[in-house]
Design a protein around this motif. Structure first.
Motif, PDB file in Angstrom:
ATOM      1  N   MET A  71       0.848  -1.199   0.000  1.00  0.00           N
ATOM      2  CA  MET A  71       0.000   0.000   0.000  1.00  0.00           C
ATOM      3  C   MET A  71       0.881   1.245   0.000  1.00  0.00           C
ATOM      4  N   PRO A  72       0.627   2.191  -0.897  1.00  0.00           N
ATOM      5  CA  PRO A  72       1.480   3.399  -0.962  1.00  0.00           C
ATOM      6  C   PRO A  72       1.481   4.156   0.354  1.00  0.00           C
ATOM      7  N   LYS A  73       2.649   4.660   0.735  1.00  0.00           N
ATOM      8  CA  LYS A  73       2.751   5.447   1.954  1.00  0.00           C
ATOM      9  C   LYS A  73       2.104   6.818   1.757  1.00  0.00           C
ATOM     10  N   LYS A  74       1.483   7.324   2.826  1.00  0.00           N
ATOM     11  CA  LYS A  74       0.860   8.634   2.759  1.00  0.00           C
ATOM     12  C   LYS A  74       1.940   9.707   2.662  1.00  0.00           C
ATOM     13  N   LEU A  75       1.741  10.637   1.746  1.00  0.00           N
ATOM     14  CA  LEU A  75       2.718  11.702   1.559  1.00  0.00           C
ATOM     15  C   LEU A  75       2.386  12.912   2.412  1.00  0.00           C
ATOM     16  N   LYS A  76       3.445  13.610   2.813  1.00  0.00           N
ATOM     17  CA  LYS A  76       3.302  14.865   3.528  1.00  0.00           C
ATOM     18  C   LYS A  76       4.110  15.927   2.802  1.00  0.00           C
ATOM     19  N   THR A  77       3.752  17.168   3.011  1.00  0.00           N
ATOM     20  CA  THR A  77       4.474  18.256   2.346  1.00  0.00           C
ATOM     21  C   THR A  77       5.442  18.903   3.329  1.00  0.00           C
ATOM     22  N   TYR A  78       6.703  18.986   2.918  1.00  0.00           N
ATOM     23  CA  TYR A  78       7.756  19.569   3.748  1.00  0.00           C
ATOM     24  C   TYR A  78       8.336  20.794   3.053  1.00  0.00           C
ATOM     25  N   GLN A  79       8.764  21.755   3.861  1.00  0.00           N
ATOM     26  CA  GLN A  79       9.251  23.026   3.312  1.00  0.00           C
ATOM     27  C   GLN A  79      10.523  23.459   4.041  1.00  0.00           C
ATOM     28  N   THR A  80      11.452  24.076   3.295  1.00  0.00           N
ATOM     29  CA  THR A  80      12.682  24.593   3.868  1.00  0.00           C
ATOM     30  C   THR A  80      13.169  25.760   3.031  1.00  0.00           C
ATOM     31  N   SER A  81      14.221  26.413   3.473  1.00  0.00           N
ATOM     32  CA  SER A  81      14.875  27.479   2.704  1.00  0.00           C
ATOM     33  C   SER A  81      16.351  27.132   2.589  1.00  0.00           C
ATOM     34  N   LEU A  82      16.834  27.021   1.348  1.00  0.00           N
ATOM     35  CA  LEU A  82      18.235  26.707   1.081  1.00  0.00           C
ATOM     36  C   LEU A  82      18.766  27.675   0.044  1.00  0.00           C
ATOM     37  N   GLY A  83      19.794  28.430   0.406  1.00  0.00           N
ATOM     38  CA  GLY A  83      20.374  29.374  -0.553  1.00  0.00           C
ATOM     39  C   GLY A  83      19.401  30.470  -0.919  1.00  0.00           C
ATOM     40  N   PHE A  84      19.155  30.637  -2.201  1.00  0.00           N
ATOM     41  CA  PHE A  84      18.285  31.700  -2.702  1.00  0.00           C
ATOM     42  C   PHE A  84      16.836  31.258  -2.849  1.00  0.00           C
ATOM     43  N   TYR A  85      16.521  30.033  -2.413  1.00  0.00           N
ATOM     44  CA  TYR A  85      15.178  29.512  -2.688  1.00  0.00           C
ATOM     45  C   TYR A  85      14.502  28.942  -1.441  1.00  0.00           C
ATOM     46  N   ASP A  86      13.180  29.096  -1.413  1.00  0.00           N
ATOM     47  CA  ASP A  86      12.339  28.272  -0.564  1.00  0.00           C
ATOM     48  C   ASP A  86      12.084  26.994  -1.354  1.00  0.00           C
ATOM     49  N   GLN A  87      12.120  25.840  -0.682  1.00  0.00           N
ATOM     50  CA  GLN A  87      11.920  24.578  -1.370  1.00  0.00           C
ATOM     51  C   GLN A  87      10.839  23.772  -0.675  1.00  0.00           C
ATOM     52  N   ALA A  88      10.074  23.037  -1.473  1.00  0.00           N
ATOM     53  CA  ALA A  88       8.994  22.217  -0.924  1.00  0.00           C
ATOM     54  C   ALA A  88       8.930  20.915  -1.711  1.00  0.00           C
ATOM     55  N   ILE A  89       8.462  19.860  -1.019  1.00  0.00           N
ATOM     56  CA  ILE A  89       8.365  18.549  -1.671  1.00  0.00           C
ATOM     57  C   ILE A  89       7.314  17.711  -0.974  1.00  0.00           C
ATOM     58  N   ALA A  90       6.629  16.878  -1.737  1.00  0.00           N
ATOM     59  CA  ALA A  90       5.716  15.896  -1.170  1.00  0.00           C
ATOM     60  C   ALA A  90       6.477  14.585  -1.050  1.00  0.00           C
ATOM     61  N   ALA A  91       6.674  14.106   0.180  1.00  0.00           N
ATOM     62  CA  ALA A  91       7.475  12.905   0.419  1.00  0.00           C
ATOM     63  C   ALA A  91       6.852  12.117   1.567  1.00  0.00           C
ATOM     64  N   PRO A  92       7.170  10.830   1.660  1.00  0.00           N
ATOM     65  CA  PRO A  92       6.575  10.011   2.728  1.00  0.00           C
ATOM     66  C   PRO A  92       7.195  10.227   4.102  1.00  0.00           C
ATOM     67  N   SER A  93       8.363  10.896   4.160  1.00  0.00           N
ATOM     68  CA  SER A  93       9.017  11.080   5.453  1.00  0.00           C
ATOM     69  C   SER A  93       9.978  12.259   5.401  1.00  0.00           C
ATOM     70  N   MET A  94      10.392  12.729   6.581  1.00  0.00           N
ATOM     71  CA  MET A  94      11.381  13.798   6.653  1.00  0.00           C
ATOM     72  C   MET A  94      12.703  13.351   6.033  1.00  0.00           C
ATOM     73  N   LYS A  95      13.069  12.072   6.259  1.00  0.00           N
ATOM     74  CA  LYS A  95      14.315  11.555   5.702  1.00  0.00           C
ATOM     75  C   LYS A  95      14.303  11.621   4.188  1.00  0.00           C
ATOM     76  N   ALA A  96      13.170  11.243   3.581  1.00  0.00           N
ATOM     77  CA  ALA A  96      13.060  11.290   2.124  1.00  0.00           C
ATOM     78  C   ALA A  96      13.159  12.731   1.625  1.00  0.00           C
ATOM     79  N   ALA A  97      12.573  13.672   2.372  1.00  0.00           N
ATOM     80  CA  ALA A  97      12.647  15.079   1.977  1.00  0.00           C
ATOM     81  C   ALA A  97      14.082  15.584   2.044  1.00  0.00           C
ATOM     82  N   LEU A  98      14.786  15.237   3.127  1.00  0.00           N
ATOM     83  CA  LEU A  98      16.192  15.672   3.265  1.00  0.00           C
ATOM     84  C   LEU A  98      17.050  15.126   2.132  1.00  0.00           C
TER      85      LEU A  98
END
Length: 211
Positions: free
Chosen positions: A1-28
Motif C-alpha cells: 500500500m502506498p505510503k501517505k505523503l506529507k508536504t515539507y518546506q525549507t529554505s536553502l540558498g536563494f530559494y524556498d523549497q517544498a516537496i511531497a514525500a513520505p518522510s522527513m528523511k526522504a525530503a532531506l
C-alpha cells in the motif's frame, strides 16, 4: 500500500523549497541536505493548501520559489530580484493580524486545508511510481557497468593467458637452444681433444722424418 505523503518546506540558498514525500528523511535526501534541517528548525511540515496542492501534483519532485517570497512553487524558479538591495532595503513590517471580522470562519479554513483523500492516494502512488522508475534506472546503470566490467575482465584474462602461453613457449625454445648449445660445446671440446692428440702424433712423425 502506498505510503501517505506529507508536504515539507525549507529554505536553502536563494530559494524556498517544498516537496511531497513520505518522510522527513526522504525530503532531506531529495533536498541534498547534509544535516537534519528539521532538528535545526530550518525545515518543517506544512499544511498550506496552495503548497500542498502544488507538491501533491508533482510528488517526489523538489519545487522552488525565490526565498522570502509568497509566490507559487514551481520546478524552475527565478532568482530573487532584490538580492543586491537586501541590505539597503528596510525590513518589511509584519502585516497586521486580521481582526475577528476579517478572519474566515474556522470551518472554512479547516476545510480549505484538507487534502482530498483520493488525490492524496493518487499522489502517493505517483511518488512510489517515480521511486520505482529511479530504482529501475539505477539497476539498469549498474547492469551496464557490470557488463563493462565483465568485458574488461574477460579481455584482461585473455591477454594474461596469451602472455603466459607465449612465455611458456619462449622458455621451452630457450631450453631447447641451451641444450643444443651445450651439445655443440661438448662436440667442440671432443673435436679439440681429438685434434690435439692427432696433431701431436703427426708432429712427432714429422720430427723423426727430419732427423
Amino acid at each position: 500500500m502506498p505510503k501517505k505523503l506529507k508536504t515539507y518546506q525549507t529554505s536553502l540558498g536563494f530559494y524556498d523549497q517544498a516537496i511531497a514525500a513520505p518522510s522527513m528523511k526522504a525530503a532531506l535526501e531529495a533536498w541534498g541536505a547534509s544535516s537534519n534541517l528539521f532538528h535545526q528548525g530550518a525545515a518543517k511540515e506544512t499544511d498550506d493548501p496552495d503548497i500542498v496542492a502544488a507538491t501533491m501534483a508533482k510528488p517526489g519532485i523538489v519545487l522552488r520559489r525565490p526565498v522570502g517570497s509568497d509566490g507559487a512553487f514551481t520546478e524552475s524558479a527565478e532568482l530573487p530580484t532584490d538580492l543586491a538591495d537586501d541590505d539597503a532595503k528596510p525590513k518589511r513590517k509584519p502585516k497586521n493580524k486580521p481582526t475577528p471580522k476579517q478572519r474566515p470562519a474556522k470551518t472554512a479554513k479547516t476545510s480549505s486545508r484538507k487534502t482530498d483523500g483520493q488525490a492524496a492516494r493518487k499522489a502517493a502512488a505517483a511518488f512510489e511510481k517515480e521511486e520505482r522508475r529511479r530504482e529501475a534506472e539505477r539497476r539498469k546503470e549498474e547492469a551496464a557497468r557490470a557488463k563493462v566490467r565483465a568485458r574488461r575482465d574477460k579481455a584482461v584474462a585473455a591477454a594474461e593467458a596469451a602472455l603466459d602461453k607465449a612465455r611458456r613457449q619462449h622458455d621451452a625454445k630457450a631450453e631447447e637452444i641451451e641444450a643444443e648449445r651445450a651439445a655443440l660445446d661438448e662436440r667442440a671440446e671432443a673435436e679439440q681433444a681429438r685434434w690435439d692428440k692427432q696433431r701431436m702424433k703427426l708432429e712427432q712423425a714429422l720430427r723423426r722424418a727430419r732427423e
